[in-house]
Design a protein around this motif. Structure first.
Motif, PDB file in Angstrom:
ATOM      1  N   MET A  74      21.893  61.238 -19.796  1.00  0.00           N
ATOM      2  CA  MET A  74      20.946  60.906 -18.734  1.00  0.00           C
ATOM      3  C   MET A  74      21.630  59.988 -17.722  1.00  0.00           C
ATOM      4  O   MET A  74      22.063  58.895 -18.047  1.00  0.00           O
ATOM      5  CB  MET A  74      19.722  60.215 -19.323  1.00  0.00           C
ATOM      6  CG  MET A  74      18.652  59.866 -18.289  1.00  0.00           C
ATOM      7  SD  MET A  74      17.673  61.258 -17.731  1.00  0.00           S
ATOM      8  CE  MET A  74      16.744  61.621 -19.221  1.00  0.00           C
ATOM      9  N   GLU A  75      21.738  60.448 -16.492  1.00  0.00           N
ATOM     10  CA  GLU A  75      22.363  59.664 -15.424  1.00  0.00           C
ATOM     11  C   GLU A  75      21.313  58.835 -14.687  1.00  0.00           C
ATOM     12  O   GLU A  75      20.136  59.193 -14.654  1.00  0.00           O
ATOM     13  CB  GLU A  75      23.067  60.588 -14.426  1.00  0.00           C
ATOM     14  CG  GLU A  75      24.201  61.398 -14.985  1.00  0.00           C
ATOM     15  CD  GLU A  75      24.826  62.282 -13.928  1.00  0.00           C
ATOM     16  OE1 GLU A  75      25.599  61.771 -13.088  1.00  0.00           O
ATOM     17  OE2 GLU A  75      24.522  63.479 -13.918  1.00  0.00           O
ATOM     18  N   GLU A  76      21.776  57.753 -14.066  1.00  0.00           N
ATOM     19  CA  GLU A  76      20.909  56.927 -13.234  1.00  0.00           C
ATOM     20  C   GLU A  76      21.623  56.621 -11.921  1.00  0.00           C
ATOM     21  O   GLU A  76      22.809  56.314 -11.909  1.00  0.00           O
ATOM     22  CB  GLU A  76      20.546  55.612 -13.938  1.00  0.00           C
ATOM     23  CG  GLU A  76      19.663  55.779 -15.152  1.00  0.00           C
ATOM     24  CD  GLU A  76      19.196  54.440 -15.701  1.00  0.00           C
ATOM     25  OE1 GLU A  76      19.260  53.444 -14.954  1.00  0.00           O
ATOM     26  OE2 GLU A  76      18.787  54.389 -16.871  1.00  0.00           O
ATOM     27  N   LYS A  77      20.891  56.717 -10.825  1.00  0.00           N
ATOM     28  CA  LYS A  77      21.440  56.430  -9.506  1.00  0.00           C
ATOM     29  C   LYS A  77      20.401  55.677  -8.685  1.00  0.00           C
ATOM     30  O   LYS A  77      19.193  55.833  -8.876  1.00  0.00           O
ATOM     31  CB  LYS A  77      21.815  57.719  -8.765  1.00  0.00           C
ATOM     32  CG  LYS A  77      22.811  58.630  -9.490  1.00  0.00           C
ATOM     33  CD  LYS A  77      24.216  58.066  -9.482  1.00  0.00           C
ATOM     34  CE  LYS A  77      25.173  59.061 -10.129  1.00  0.00           C
ATOM     35  NZ  LYS A  77      26.566  58.524 -10.202  1.00  0.00           N
ATOM     36  N   ILE A  78      20.884  54.853  -7.756  1.00  0.00           N
ATOM     37  CA  ILE A  78      20.020  54.162  -6.800  1.00  0.00           C
ATOM     38  C   ILE A  78      20.308  54.739  -5.422  1.00  0.00           C
ATOM     39  O   ILE A  78      21.452  54.732  -4.959  1.00  0.00           O
ATOM     40  CB  ILE A  78      20.269  52.645  -6.790  1.00  0.00           C
ATOM     41  CG1 ILE A  78      20.147  52.069  -8.205  1.00  0.00           C
ATOM     42  CG2 ILE A  78      19.282  51.955  -5.837  1.00  0.00           C
ATOM     43  CD1 ILE A  78      18.782  52.206  -8.810  1.00  0.00           C
ATOM     44  N   ILE A  79      19.270  55.249  -4.751  1.00  0.00           N
ATOM     45  CA  ILE A  79      19.413  55.933  -3.478  1.00  0.00           C
ATOM     46  C   ILE A  79      18.576  55.228  -2.411  1.00  0.00           C
ATOM     47  O   ILE A  79      17.446  54.810  -2.680  1.00  0.00           O
ATOM     48  CB  ILE A  79      18.979  57.408  -3.586  1.00  0.00           C
ATOM     49  CG1 ILE A  79      19.787  58.133  -4.640  1.00  0.00           C
ATOM     50  CG2 ILE A  79      19.117  58.120  -2.237  1.00  0.00           C
ATOM     51  CD1 ILE A  79      21.283  58.130  -4.398  1.00  0.00           C
ATOM     52  N   GLN A  80      19.136  55.125  -1.223  1.00  0.00           N
ATOM     53  CA  GLN A  80      18.401  54.562  -0.098  1.00  0.00           C
ATOM     54  C   GLN A  80      18.352  55.595   1.028  1.00  0.00           C
ATOM     55  O   GLN A  80      19.379  56.140   1.436  1.00  0.00           O
ATOM     56  CB  GLN A  80      19.058  53.276   0.408  1.00  0.00           C
ATOM     57  CG  GLN A  80      18.254  52.573   1.501  1.00  0.00           C
ATOM     58  CD  GLN A  80      18.920  51.291   1.966  1.00  0.00           C
ATOM     59  OE1 GLN A  80      20.089  51.279   2.317  1.00  0.00           O
ATOM     60  NE2 GLN A  80      18.173  50.197   1.964  1.00  0.00           N
ATOM     61  N   ILE A  81      17.141  55.872   1.505  1.00  0.00           N
ATOM     62  CA  ILE A  81      16.938  56.753   2.658  1.00  0.00           C
ATOM     63  C   ILE A  81      16.496  55.870   3.808  1.00  0.00           C
ATOM     64  O   ILE A  81      15.483  55.174   3.704  1.00  0.00           O
ATOM     65  CB  ILE A  81      15.876  57.823   2.363  1.00  0.00           C
ATOM     66  CG1 ILE A  81      16.234  58.611   1.097  1.00  0.00           C
ATOM     67  CG2 ILE A  81      15.725  58.784   3.545  1.00  0.00           C
ATOM     68  CD1 ILE A  81      15.148  59.583   0.659  1.00  0.00           C
ATOM     69  N   THR A  82      17.242  55.856   4.901  1.00  0.00           N
ATOM     70  CA  THR A  82      16.973  54.880   5.959  1.00  0.00           C
ATOM     71  C   THR A  82      17.089  55.479   7.355  1.00  0.00           C
ATOM     72  O   THR A  82      17.907  56.372   7.596  1.00  0.00           O
ATOM     73  CB  THR A  82      17.939  53.686   5.846  1.00  0.00           C
ATOM     74  OG1 THR A  82      17.733  52.783   6.941  1.00  0.00           O
ATOM     75  CG2 THR A  82      19.391  54.142   5.875  1.00  0.00           C
ATOM     76  N   ALA A  83      16.251  54.979   8.250  1.00  0.00           N
ATOM     77  CA  ALA A  83      16.323  55.352   9.656  1.00  0.00           C
ATOM     78  C   ALA A  83      17.378  54.548  10.382  1.00  0.00           C
ATOM     79  O   ALA A  83      17.669  54.804  11.551  1.00  0.00           O
ATOM     80  CB  ALA A  83      14.964  55.144  10.329  1.00  0.00           C
ATOM     81  N   GLY A  84      17.957  53.574   9.705  1.00  0.00           N
ATOM     82  CA  GLY A  84      18.959  52.723  10.340  1.00  0.00           C
ATOM     83  C   GLY A  84      18.357  51.972  11.511  1.00  0.00           C
ATOM     84  O   GLY A  84      17.239  51.477  11.463  1.00  0.00           O
ATOM     85  N   ARG A  85      19.103  51.936  12.593  1.00  0.00           N
ATOM     86  CA  ARG A  85      18.608  51.292  13.817  1.00  0.00           C
ATOM     87  C   ARG A  85      17.913  52.302  14.713  1.00  0.00           C
ATOM     88  O   ARG A  85      17.615  52.018  15.872  1.00  0.00           O
ATOM     89  CB  ARG A  85      19.782  50.656  14.577  1.00  0.00           C
ATOM     90  CG  ARG A  85      20.575  49.640  13.775  1.00  0.00           C
ATOM     91  CD  ARG A  85      19.786  48.387  13.494  1.00  0.00           C
ATOM     92  NE  ARG A  85      20.587  47.378  12.807  1.00  0.00           N
ATOM     93  CZ  ARG A  85      20.115  46.226  12.382  1.00  0.00           C
ATOM     94  NH1 ARG A  85      18.844  45.925  12.558  1.00  0.00           N
ATOM     95  NH2 ARG A  85      20.905  45.367  11.757  1.00  0.00           N
ATOM     96  N   GLY A  86      17.655  53.481  14.152  1.00  0.00           N
ATOM     97  CA  GLY A  86      17.068  54.556  14.942  1.00  0.00           C
ATOM     98  C   GLY A  86      15.645  54.268  15.395  1.00  0.00           C
ATOM     99  O   GLY A  86      14.951  53.424  14.818  1.00  0.00           O
ATOM    100  N   PRO A  87      15.166  55.006  16.405  1.00  0.00           N
ATOM    101  CA  PRO A  87      13.824  54.796  16.967  1.00  0.00           C
ATOM    102  C   PRO A  87      12.728  55.362  16.078  1.00  0.00           C
ATOM    103  O   PRO A  87      12.960  55.796  14.951  1.00  0.00           O
ATOM    104  CB  PRO A  87      13.900  55.553  18.300  1.00  0.00           C
ATOM    105  CG  PRO A  87      14.896  56.647  18.049  1.00  0.00           C
ATOM    106  CD  PRO A  87      15.917  56.050  17.124  1.00  0.00           C
ATOM    107  N   LEU A  88      11.521  55.363  16.585  1.00  0.00           N
ATOM    108  CA  LEU A  88      10.342  55.786  15.841  1.00  0.00           C
ATOM    109  C   LEU A  88      10.472  57.214  15.326  1.00  0.00           C
ATOM    110  O   LEU A  88      10.004  57.535  14.225  1.00  0.00           O
ATOM    111  CB  LEU A  88       9.105  55.658  16.735  1.00  0.00           C
ATOM    112  CG  LEU A  88       7.734  55.802  16.074  1.00  0.00           C
ATOM    113  CD1 LEU A  88       7.563  54.805  14.941  1.00  0.00           C
ATOM    114  CD2 LEU A  88       6.633  55.613  17.123  1.00  0.00           C
ATOM    115  N   GLU A  89      11.132  58.064  16.095  1.00  0.00           N
ATOM    116  CA  GLU A  89      11.313  59.447  15.663  1.00  0.00           C
ATOM    117  C   GLU A  89      12.103  59.518  14.356  1.00  0.00           C
ATOM    118  O   GLU A  89      11.798  60.339  13.476  1.00  0.00           O
ATOM    119  CB  GLU A  89      12.032  60.255  16.749  1.00  0.00           C
ATOM    120  CG  GLU A  89      11.226  60.506  18.007  1.00  0.00           C
ATOM    121  CD  GLU A  89      11.233  59.343  18.979  1.00  0.00           C
ATOM    122  OE1 GLU A  89      10.601  59.462  20.040  1.00  0.00           O
ATOM    123  OE2 GLU A  89      11.875  58.313  18.672  1.00  0.00           O
TER     124      GLU A  89
END
Length: 231
Positions: free
Chosen positions: A1-16
Motif C-alpha cells: 500500500m503506497e501513500e502520497k501527498i498531493i497538492q492541486i493549486t491555482a498558484g498565482r493564477g486568476p479566478l478562472e
C-alpha cells in the motif's frame, strides 16, 4: 500500500484558474475512486467566488499510486473562454498538481507507552474512588498523554487508553501534514504554462487525454477471444 501527498493549486493564477482547480479536483477524485485509491483532504482553501478552490492538499493511499499519478503530476490546462470575464481574450488556463514530501513516521509500539493507574475522578459514587481503575497512557517519544476512566475495570481502561493514544497520534500527524502543505508556498509560483500533462476543454470540462496503456483494448480483445473459443 503506497501513500502520497498531493497538492492541486491555482498558484498565482486568476479566478478562472481557481475554477479549474475545483473542476480538476472533482475529476481527480472520480478517477482515484475508479482506481481503488482512498483519499483524505488535509487542507482546502476556498476560492474568491462560489464553486472555486485556490488550493487543496490530499493524502492518497492505494496500490500503483505512481502509475496513477504519472498522468496527473505537472501542469494541467483548461481551454475555454472565461465565464467570469465575458470579453477576456485568453483561452488557455493553467494550474499545477504537485507531490509533497512525506513526513518521517515513527512506528508505533506499545513498548514506547508508559501506563499509570490512578483513581477515577468525577461522578460515579463511592466505588469509583476506592480503586485505582483509571489509566493514563503516555507516549514517551512525543510526550502525548491520554486518560481513560470509562470502566471500573483497569484492564478495559488500559485498552481504551491505548486506542485513544493511537487516535490522538494519528490526528497530530494529519495536522502536521496539513501544516506542511500550507507551508509549500513555493508551489504557488511554480505553475508553468505549456506542455500540460492533461488538457480539458469547454464548460463541460471534457478531457482530451488519451489512455496510452491500451488496457481497455486488450481487455476487449481477450473477451472476443473467449467468445470465439467458446463457440
Amino acid at each position: 500500500m503506497e501513500e502520497k501527498i498531493i497538492q492541486i493549486t491555482a498558484g498565482r493564477g486568476p479566478l478562472e484558474c481557481q475554477w479549474v482547480v475545483a473542476k480538476v479536483l472533482k475529476t481527480f477524485l472520480q478517477e482515484a475512486a475508479q482506481a481503488g485509491i482512498d483519499y483524505t483532504i488535509l487542507s482546502r482553501e476556498e476560492g474568491d467566488a462560489n464553486l472555486t478552490v485556490k488550493s487543496v492538499t490530499l493524502q492518497l493511499k492505494g496500490k500503483e499510486l505512481a502509475s496513477f499519478l504519472k498522468n496527473w503530476l505537472g501542469t494541467v490546462c483548461w481551454v475555454g473562454k472565461s465565464t467570469f470575464r465575458k470579453f477576456h481574450q485568453r483561452s488557455n488556463w493553467y494550474i499545477g498538481v504537485f507531490q509533497l514530501d512525506q513526513l518521517q513516521r515513527q512506528p508505533f509500539s506499545e513498548r514506547d507507552v508508559q501506563f499509570q493507574t490512578t483513581r477515577s475522578q468525577g461522578n460515579g459514587g463511592q466505588n469509583v474512588n476506592k480503586v485505582n481503575s483509571a489509566v493514563r497512557a503516555t507516549h514517551l517519544p512525543t510526550g502525548i498523554s491520554v486518560l481513560a476512566q470509562d470502566s471500573r475495570s483497569q484492564l478495559d481502561n488500559k485498552k481504551l487508553a491505548l486506542a485513544r493514544l493511537k487516535e490522538k497520534l494519528a490526528e497530530i500527524e494529519l495536522q502536521q501534514l496539513a501544516e506542511q502543505a500550507q507551508s509549500h508556498w513555493s508551489n504557488h509560483t511554480q505553475v508553468q504554462r505549456g506542455n500540460p500533462v492533461r488538457t480539458f476543454k469547454g464548460t463541460d470540462f471534457k478531457s482530451t487525454y488519451v489512455e496510452k496503456s491500451y488496457k481497455k483494448e486488450r481487455a476487449e480483445a481477450k473477451r472476443e477471444i473467449k467468445l470465439v473459443v467458446s463457440c
